[in-house]
Design a protein around this motif. Structure first.
Motif, PDB file in Angstrom:
ATOM      1  N   GLU C   4       0.786  -1.189   0.016  1.00 51.62           N
ATOM      2  CA  GLU C   4       0.103   0.001   0.262  1.00 51.62           C
ATOM      3  C   GLU C   4       0.861   1.315  -0.085  1.00 51.62           C
ATOM      4  O   GLU C   4       2.070   1.270   0.519  1.00 51.62           O
ATOM      5  CB  GLU C   4      -0.913   0.125   1.167  1.00 51.62           C
ATOM      6  CG  GLU C   4      -0.095   0.077   2.665  1.00 51.62           C
ATOM      7  CD  GLU C   4      -1.066   0.547   3.613  1.00 51.62           C
ATOM      8  OE1 GLU C   4      -2.279   0.434   3.671  1.00 51.62           O
ATOM      9  OE2 GLU C   4      -0.665   0.493   4.846  1.00 51.62           O
ATOM     10  N   GLN C 121     -13.589   3.020  -1.407  1.00 54.98           N
ATOM     11  CA  GLN C 121     -12.609   4.178  -0.770  1.00 54.98           C
ATOM     12  C   GLN C 121     -13.400   5.473  -1.008  1.00 54.98           C
ATOM     13  O   GLN C 121     -13.153   6.371   0.032  1.00 54.98           O
ATOM     14  CB  GLN C 121     -11.351   4.288  -1.575  1.00 54.98           C
ATOM     15  CG  GLN C 121     -11.406   4.420  -2.957  1.00 54.98           C
ATOM     16  CD  GLN C 121     -10.221   4.993  -3.790  1.00 54.98           C
ATOM     17  OE1 GLN C 121      -9.299   5.637  -2.978  1.00 54.98           O
ATOM     18  NE2 GLN C 121      -9.733   4.515  -4.886  1.00 54.98           N
ATOM     19  N   ALA C 124     -16.028   5.591   2.085  1.00 55.42           N
ATOM     20  CA  ALA C 124     -15.410   5.327   3.145  1.00 55.42           C
ATOM     21  C   ALA C 124     -15.723   6.674   4.310  1.00 55.42           C
ATOM     22  O   ALA C 124     -15.769   6.575   5.373  1.00 55.42           O
ATOM     23  CB  ALA C 124     -13.916   4.779   3.257  1.00 55.42           C
ATOM     24  N   LYS C 126     -13.635   9.021   4.715  1.00 50.25           N
ATOM     25  CA  LYS C 126     -12.134   9.377   5.315  1.00 50.25           C
ATOM     26  C   LYS C 126     -11.884  10.593   5.698  1.00 50.25           C
ATOM     27  O   LYS C 126     -12.514  11.612   5.077  1.00 50.25           O
ATOM     28  CB  LYS C 126     -11.228   8.820   4.297  1.00 50.25           C
ATOM     29  CG  LYS C 126      -9.917   8.888   5.023  1.00 50.25           C
ATOM     30  CD  LYS C 126      -8.845   7.985   4.002  1.00 50.25           C
ATOM     31  CE  LYS C 126      -7.699   7.729   4.870  1.00 50.25           C
ATOM     32  NZ  LYS C 126      -6.859   6.688   3.976  1.00 50.25           N
ATOM     33  N   THR C 170      -3.651   7.137   0.875  1.00 46.90           N
ATOM     34  CA  THR C 170      -3.049   5.753   0.540  1.00 46.90           C
ATOM     35  C   THR C 170      -3.374   5.598  -1.008  1.00 46.90           C
ATOM     36  O   THR C 170      -3.010   4.552  -1.450  1.00 46.90           O
ATOM     37  CB  THR C 170      -3.838   4.601   1.299  1.00 46.90           C
ATOM     38  OG1 THR C 170      -5.299   4.659   1.199  1.00 46.90           O
ATOM     39  CG2 THR C 170      -3.660   4.518   2.795  1.00 46.90           C
ATOM     40  N   THR C 171      -4.139   6.300  -1.585  1.00 43.31           N
ATOM     41  CA  THR C 171      -4.507   6.182  -3.006  1.00 43.31           C
ATOM     42  C   THR C 171      -4.292   7.624  -3.843  1.00 43.31           C
ATOM     43  O   THR C 171      -4.778   8.358  -3.200  1.00 43.31           O
ATOM     44  CB  THR C 171      -5.812   5.593  -3.250  1.00 43.31           C
ATOM     45  OG1 THR C 171      -6.924   6.553  -3.007  1.00 43.31           O
ATOM     46  CG2 THR C 171      -6.044   4.205  -2.629  1.00 43.31           C
ATOM     47  N   GLU C 174      -7.744   9.309  -3.503  1.00 44.91           N
ATOM     48  CA  GLU C 174      -7.937   9.986  -2.038  1.00 44.91           C
ATOM     49  C   GLU C 174      -7.229  11.291  -2.390  1.00 44.91           C
ATOM     50  O   GLU C 174      -7.869  12.502  -1.818  1.00 44.91           O
ATOM     51  CB  GLU C 174      -7.522   9.312  -0.923  1.00 44.91           C
ATOM     52  CG  GLU C 174      -8.205   8.071  -0.326  1.00 44.91           C
ATOM     53  CD  GLU C 174      -7.851   7.371   0.535  1.00 44.91           C
ATOM     54  OE1 GLU C 174      -8.433   6.645   1.063  1.00 44.91           O
ATOM     55  OE2 GLU C 174      -6.562   7.561   1.039  1.00 44.91           O
TER      56      GLU C 174
END
Lengths: 99, 480, 484
Positions: C4, C121, C124, C126, C170-171, C174
């Motif tokens: 990741e 994602q 989520a 976040k 993490t991506t 995001e």
């Protein structure tokens, strides 16, 4: 003044690089020795108790001094560039910047 | 007597009474300069035509109407060079006026020329100048002090009615003492630094070098006061500093720091100092021993703070936007390196190196931050001392003017000469230096009067009382 | 092994002030080179900086909008390094006492790229933590010429705000969502226009990879100066992939600073020396510290807008809008304000939202200012549509006329004979006529072809010149045809 053996090692070439000073080997040596002396001398500051010292600007009762967001006259491009060692097309010319 | 020998106050009277014309004043100074400056080299740059032109139009009713003032070559004057006595600024023409210059112009002053100095104000002898050394008018084999040595020598040699200098660690007061004139370092924040080429921003102040204490007060009144262009300048308007001139000092308590009389002082300076103290007592002042316990740390503190700030302040001199760029370089790094190597003198390089080193990775806390903290201790010393006295008297310098070349390659010895003046800058106080005697060899000795922050009127009052009851200020160097 | 990415962002935003951060030169994009400069921003000997109050207030406001703690006392420091686009060879920035510390930005679904909005994602919700927000001066702009570089200092000294995130991402998606969200918040606060074309948002990203489930960070590499949100996504995709390939084939990542070539889709190592990182920060002795308590903070609080997420949920709850409708409106605060004003004059805000998001936005593309329509007329129009007086096509027609010359929409509709016929008796007559005239369609319908009703509807619409209420016709026709 005590001119005895230096107690601090300075990488003069590294420091000169940070300051963008191109020094001759002679200068590096002379300045190195002189700086060692000065730094040995300033070591005496370690004797001073500096606990709880309030630095300037951290005191109470301090007032801001800010500027209002109002425009002021600028220089003209000619005035701005007047001192440029090299210029062309309204730009300051400098040696090529490598990223 | 030549007009050039007059004080500001004397000239003002004559100009207002139309006994002299501003043009005659300028001409008289130009004559004097042409007859003595080849020996002294006080000026870097003169603009006779423009000075005569301004004299023609001068409005003598203004506070400095028709009075020529010499300006240290690190203060920005629109349309003029501002070399800071450095090769790096060769060819640079300032496109703006410093705040103090605006104020001089508004007060009717005539800008006569630019005085020599130690390069970027780094030095105590005016030997570190790209344009040659300035000599002491009292003894041409000796230095005039520094870094405002050109301003002090010009005033002492009667080549200027008065001058502006700048003081970071004694650069107004020490040359004033060496040359036998009056030099005033105002409280930090009293005079705008806008347009003053920065050496150490938290220590630098512009101030007057004059022939008399009263002139110093007058000139300070013109240049001091709030300036929105300098964030560190006090926001209050400057008061009238001369109100207490002539008030007697009877009953006033003056402190004498015991730490200043311990080691290395020249015996003639010490003797002159004792006489000055006795004289002040004779005027009714109460002299009291005080203690400034952190005095032994002031030089180390000063050199760390000043060089760190200087290393950043002088980074802008790189030959990219103005000044001299080293020719024939192959790339950017070489251009930076050679421009700065060829442009800066040795003392400047030394200080840039020290400042860069002390800020570099891993050393900040041990050097710069610690020095700033010790600086606060030094400031506290003075705050405590000023609970028991209204001003402090000391010699300005532990020795009279030294010989040219005597100290150039021993930086520490050179730095130690500033022992009595440096703490004043670190604490942000005001102080004046005025003549208090001569050595047997005929070299002037300076008396320093230190006041609390914003108490310029007190140091002027004490200085005036001393000056008016002595005759040192009436003596002139043997230049013919 | 699966890996990741761990990503942190440093987002630089140009603030919308009239003048530069430390001098009175105009903060203006696109002016003649070196025409917005003065002794201060050219770093001439003797010039001194004085901070611009508006820039400080905007930074505090940004901190408030992002839930940062506003430090009671902040200071400016000098960051020392040599670069020809930086006039003083130090940048005035904030080192250990920034204006804002901490904070948090949550990532809404619709902030993600369209193609990722259905992914877990995006759903989520976040929250990305911020490290700090500080204020600094921008540098000049350099142009690479044949044998040298040319510099324009107009941008030098303009206020730049830096938002530093924790390595919580993490991506690439995001990161995209975070930047989209930040952009929206900044526009809400009127702190920046965040115009990418003008380089008003620039981003440095730090990326490392590690095996999923491990705690320790891998060696990070930095990509500097990304100047659009989509470029950040592309650069991250590329860099994560190449780091994973490197690590999984047994290699090690070397700490490095990279530049992203968007056209070629690759990263290029920058030739900056390691020692350039010894910045020798120290407090700028030319500048007093800043005390934020009092006027500065009060002023920032006064300018605090309703935030995008709050606005969205309020629009949903108050007007019964969908998530999508609320988001589109919230992404355009002036439009949302207009909608809310118009909503006061309608009984059916949902119809109003549809009118706004479909017809109004379409019209806005070719007409300069549809907001010149008084909001109450717009509300009344929604009522005319929702109660069946006008069908949607007629509604659009009235709207087009309204923009030209605002009058009550009812008047326009009557004048143009646009009123929809909903009167059942009238419509029934038309429907009976249609049935009588189209026996084939009637037979088809009765034979089980439900679609045959459409040609009957068409007949009625034609007869009524489109003014019939289609819903009502449909109902009427159906019941007439089912009559025994």
């Amino acid at each position: 003044m005590d001119h005895s053996v230096p107690t601090v090692g300075i990488d003069v070439a590294y420091v000169a690089g940070l300051a963008r000073l191109r020094l001759s080997p002679e200068e590096i040596e002379t300045f190195g020795n002189q700086l060692e002396q000065v730094l040995a001398y300033v070591k005496k500051l370690e004797e001073v108790d500096v606990q709880d010292v309030v630095l300037a600007g951290e005191e109470k009762g301090f007032q801001n001094r800010l500027r209002l967001d109002l425009a002021l006259p600028e220089l003209s491009p000619n005035e701005a560039l007047e001192n440029a060692p090299q210029q062309r097309g309204g730009l300051f010319l400098v040696p090529r910047i490598i990223e | 007597m030549s007009i050039a020998f007059a004080t500001i106050h004397e000239l003002r009277k004559q100009l207002l009474a139309k006994e002299v014309h501003p043009k005659e004043v300028v001409e008289s100074l130009l004559d004097r300069i042409s007859s003595v400056d080849s020996r002294i080299k006080a000026y870097n740059y003169l603009h006779p035509e423009r000075a005569l032109e301004s004299a023609e139009k001068a409005d003598v009713s203004l506070p400095l109407g028709g009075i020529p003032i010499a300006v240290k070559d690190l203060i920005s004057v629109r349309g003029e060079p501002c070399t800071c006595s450095s090769r790096l600024l060769e060819g640079y023409i300032a496109p703006y006026d410093a705040t103090v210059i605006e104020r001089l112009r508004a007060a009717g002053a005539i800008l006569l020329g630019r005085t020599n100095m130690d390069e970027f104000a780094m030095g105590s002898s005016t030997e570190n100048s790209a344009w040659g050394v300035t000599r002491n008018p009292w003894d041409l084999s000796r230095v005039p002090g520094g870094s405002s040595g050109g301003s002090a020598a010009a005033v002492a040699a009667q080549e200027a009615i008065a001058a502006l200098g700048s003081d970071t660690g004694g650069s107004i007061r020490q040359p004033a003492a060496f040359c036998g004139c009056v030099g005033l370092k105002p409280t930090y924040g009293r005079v705008s630094r806008y347009g003053l080429t920065a050496f150490a921003s938290s220590l630098d102040q512009i101030g007057p070098l004059t022939k008399t204490v009263a002139d110093a007060g007058l000139l300070l009144e013109i240049i001091a006061g709030a300036d929105p262009r300098d964030n560190t300048c006090e926001p209050e308007p400057a008061p009238s500093f001369s109100t207490k001139l002539g008030e007697e000092i009877r009953g006033m308590t003056l402190g004498v720091p015991k730490e200043y009389f311990v080691s290395g002082m020249d015996p003639e300076v010490e003797a002159a100092m004792q006489k000055a103290i006795a004289h002040l007592e004779g005027l009714g002042a109460i002299l009291r021993e005080i203690s400034l316990p952190h005095t032994p740390y002031s030089i180390a503190t000063y050199y760390l703070v000043a060089t760190a700030e200087a290393s950043a302040n002088l980074a802008r001199f790189d030959g990219m936007r103005y000044g001299r760029r080293a020719p024939g370089c192959n790339d950017l790094l070489e251009t930076y390196g050679r421009t700065r190597d060829e442009g800066f003198g040795r003392e400047v390089k030394r200080r840039i190196l020290l400042g860069t080193y002390s800020l570099s990775s891993g050393y900040y806390d041990a050097y710069y931050l610690r020095a700033q903290k010790v600086r606060m201790r030094i400031r506290e010393d003075f705050l405590t001392a000023f609970r028991d006295c209204q001003a402090i008297v000391t010699p300005t310098s532990p020795m009279p003017a030294f010989r040219l070349g005597e100290r150039t390659e021993d930086p520490l010895q050179m730095y130690l000469a500033d022992i009595f003046t440096i703490a004043v800058n670190l604490a942000g106080l005001c102080a004046i230096s005025l003549p208090c005697g001569f050595t047997q060899a005929g070299l002037p000795i300076g008396l320093q009067i230190i006041g609390p922050m914003r108490k310029e009127e007190t140091v002027l009052q004490v200085g005036y009382a001393y000056e008016q009851s002595t005759s040192w200020h009436t003596l002139r160097p043997p230049l013919g | 092994m699966t890996y990741e990415a761990v990503i942190g962002l440093e987002v630089h935003v140009q603030l919308k002030t009239a003048t530069k951060l430390f001098c009175g030169c105009r903060n203006e994009f696109g002016a003649e080179p070196n025409s917005r400069v003065c002794p201060v921003c050219l770093g001439l000997p003797g010039a001194l900086p004085v901070p611009n109050e508006a820039a400080v207030i905007q930074t505090i406001l940004t901190g408030l909008m992002m839930g940062s703690s506003i430090r009671p006392r902040a200071k400016f420091d000098r960051k020392n390094y040599f670069y020809p686009d930086m006039p003083k060879n130090y940048q005035i920035s904030q080192y250990d006492q920034p204006l804002c510390l901490g904070g948090e930005v949550s990532l809404p679904v619709l902030a993600f790229p369209k193609d990722a909005q259905k992914e877990p994602q995006a759903l989520a919700g976040k929250k990305v933590r911020l490290v700090r927000i500080h204020l600094e001066e921008d540098v000049g702009k350099s142009f690479h010429l044949e044998n040298c570089s040319g510099i324009d200092f107009n941008r030098a000294g303009t206020p730049l705000m830096e938002i530093v995130t924790e390595a919580d991402l993490t991506t690439p998606e995001e990161a995209f969502a975070l930047l989209t969200t930040i952009r929206e918040i900044l526009r809400y606060g009127k702190v920046s226009d965040v115009d990418m074309e003008k380089g008003q948002l620039r981003c440095d990203v730090n990326i490392s990879v590690r095996p999923v489930g491990t705690e320790a960070f891998g060696t990070k590499r930095e990509i500097k100066n990304l100047n659009s949100i989509s470029a950040v996504r592309r650069a991250l995709k590329h860099e994560i992939q190449s780091q994973i390939e490197l690590v999984s084939s047994g290699g090690t990542v070397v700490q490095e600073t990279l530049r992203w070539d968007d056209a070629r889709g690759e990263t290029i190592p920058m030739r900056t020396k390691e020692q350039a990182h010894d910045y020798r920060y120290f407090p700028d002795p030319d500048l007093l510290p800043i005390r934020t308590e009092g006027r500065l903070r009060t002023e920032a609080e006064r300018r605090m807008p309703e935030l995008p997420e709050t606005k969205k949920s309020r629009l949903r709850e108050t007007y019964g809008l969908s998530e999508y409708q609320a988001s589109v409106l919230a992404s355009d605060p002036p439009l949302a304000d207009y909608f809310e004003k118009a909503a006061r004059s309608t009984r059916n805000p949902l119809t109003l939202a549809n009118l706004t998001l479909n017809d109004y936005l379409a019209l806005r593309q070719d007409s300069p200012d549809p907001m010149s329509i008084p909001p109450e007329y717009f509300g009344q129009l929604a009522d005319l549509v929702s109660d069946g007086t006008l069908n949607s096509r007629q509604g659009r027609e009235v709207l087009a006329i309204l923009i030209q010359a605002p009058r009550p929409p009812k008047e326009i509709a009557q004048e143009r004979g646009l009123t929809q016929i909903s009167d059942s008796q009238v419509l029934e007559e038309f429907c009976r006529e249609a049935i009588a005239a189209n026996p084939k369609s009637v037979a088809d319908f009765k034979g089980g072809k439900a679609a045959a009703i459409n040609s009957l509807k068409g007949f009625v619409m034609k007869k009524t010149r489109g003014q019939a209420n289609p819903q009502r016709i449909h109902e009427l026709l159906e019941s007439l045809l089912r009559e025994p």
